[in-house]
Scaffold this active site. Structure first.
Site, mmCIF file in Angstrom:
data_model
loop_
_atom_site.group_PDB
_atom_site.id
_atom_site.type_symbol
_atom_site.label_atom_id
_atom_site.label_comp_id
_atom_site.label_asym_id
_atom_site.label_seq_id
_atom_site.Cartn_x
_atom_site.Cartn_y
_atom_site.Cartn_z
ATOM 1 N N ASP A 1 0.851 -1.201 0.000
ATOM 2 C CA ASP A 1 0.000 0.000 0.000
ATOM 3 C C ASP A 1 0.885 1.249 0.000
ATOM 4 O OD1 ASP A 1 -3.215 0.497 0.953
ATOM 5 O OD2 ASP A 1 -1.825 2.188 1.152
ATOM 6 N N ASN B 1 -12.889 -3.423 2.513
ATOM 7 C CA ASN B 1 -13.791 -2.292 2.705
ATOM 8 C C ASN B 1 -14.766 -2.267 1.531
ATOM 9 O OD1 ASN B 1 -12.529 -1.400 5.086
ATOM 10 N ND2 ASN B 1 -10.987 -0.280 3.923
ATOM 11 N N VAL C 1 -11.105 2.897 -3.554
ATOM 12 C CA VAL C 1 -10.737 2.440 -4.900
ATOM 13 C C VAL C 1 -11.729 1.346 -5.319
ATOM 14 C CG1 VAL C 1 -8.942 1.408 -6.346
ATOM 15 C CG2 VAL C 1 -8.292 2.959 -4.491
ATOM 16 N N HIS D 1 -10.198 -5.279 -3.282
ATOM 17 C CA HIS D 1 -8.858 -5.465 -2.738
ATOM 18 C C HIS D 1 -8.955 -5.922 -1.304
ATOM 19 C CE1 HIS D 1 -10.118 -1.239 -2.467
ATOM 20 N NE2 HIS D 1 -9.511 -1.208 -1.296
ATOM 21 N N HIS E 1 -6.944 -5.990 2.115
ATOM 22 C CA HIS E 1 -5.803 -5.445 2.847
ATOM 23 C C HIS E 1 -5.206 -6.537 3.726
ATOM 24 C CE1 HIS E 1 -6.892 -1.028 2.375
ATOM 25 N NE2 HIS E 1 -8.080 -1.559 2.159
#
Ligand code: 5GP
Length: 117
Positions: free
Chosen positions: A33, A90, A99, A103, A105
Site C-alpha cells: 500500500d 472495505n 478504490v 482489494h 488489505h
C-alpha cells in the site's frame, strides 16, 4: 461493448503504474500500500476488475478462494504467520472504500484494535 476506463488497480496489474509487487500470478497481484496503516500493509487484488465483494458473482467463487488463500500465504511470506495479521475488505462508502476494484488489505506488524473504527 465499450471497455470501461481501467481502474487504478488494473493499471497496477498491467504495470502502467509502478507498485512494489510482492506476489503475482495469472489471477491476482499483491503489492504494498502506498500509504501504509501498519508496519506491513499489502493489498491483494484480482486481475479481474470486480468493483467490490458486493458485486462478486457465483462464477468468482474460485477466484475469491484463491485470493484468500494467497493472502494468507503472502502474509506468512512477509513474516506475519506467527504474530498474526488482519485481512480487511472495505465494501462501499460507509466502510471507507476509496478504490472501486476489489482489494484485500493485509495488515500486520503491530497489535490491532477491535472493534475497528
Ligand atoms: P480502500 O480505502 O479502498 O479500502 O483502500 C484503498 C487503498 O489503496 C488505500 O489504503 C490506499 O492507500 C491505497 N492506494 C491508493 N492509491 C494507491 C496507489 O497508487 N498505489 C498503491 N500501492 N496503493 C494505493
Amino acid at each position: 461493448m465499450d471497455k470501461m476506463e481501467k481502474t487504478l488497480f488494473e493499471k497496477i496489474c498491467d504495470k502502467e503504474i509502478p507498485a512494489d509487487i510482492v506476489y503475482e500470478d495469472d489471477q491476482i497481484v499483491a503489492f504494498r500500500d502506498i500509504a501504509p496503516k501498519a508496519p506491513t500493509h499489502v493489498l491483494v487484488i484480482p486481475r479481474k476488475a470486480i468493483p467490490r465483494v458486493n458485486e462478486a458473482q457465483p462464477e468468482d467463487q474460485a477466484l475469491l478462494g484463491h485470493l484468500m488463500l494467497k493472502a494468507a500465504e503472502v502474509a506468512r511470506s512477509l513474516g506475519l504467520g506467527e504474530g498474526g495479521f488482519r485481512l480487511v475488505l472495505n465494501n462501499g462508502a460507509d466502510a471507507g472504500e476509496t478504490v472501486p476494484h476489489l482489494h484485500c488489505h493485509i495488515l500486520g506488524g503491530r497489535k490491532m484494535a477491535w472493534p475497528p473504527g
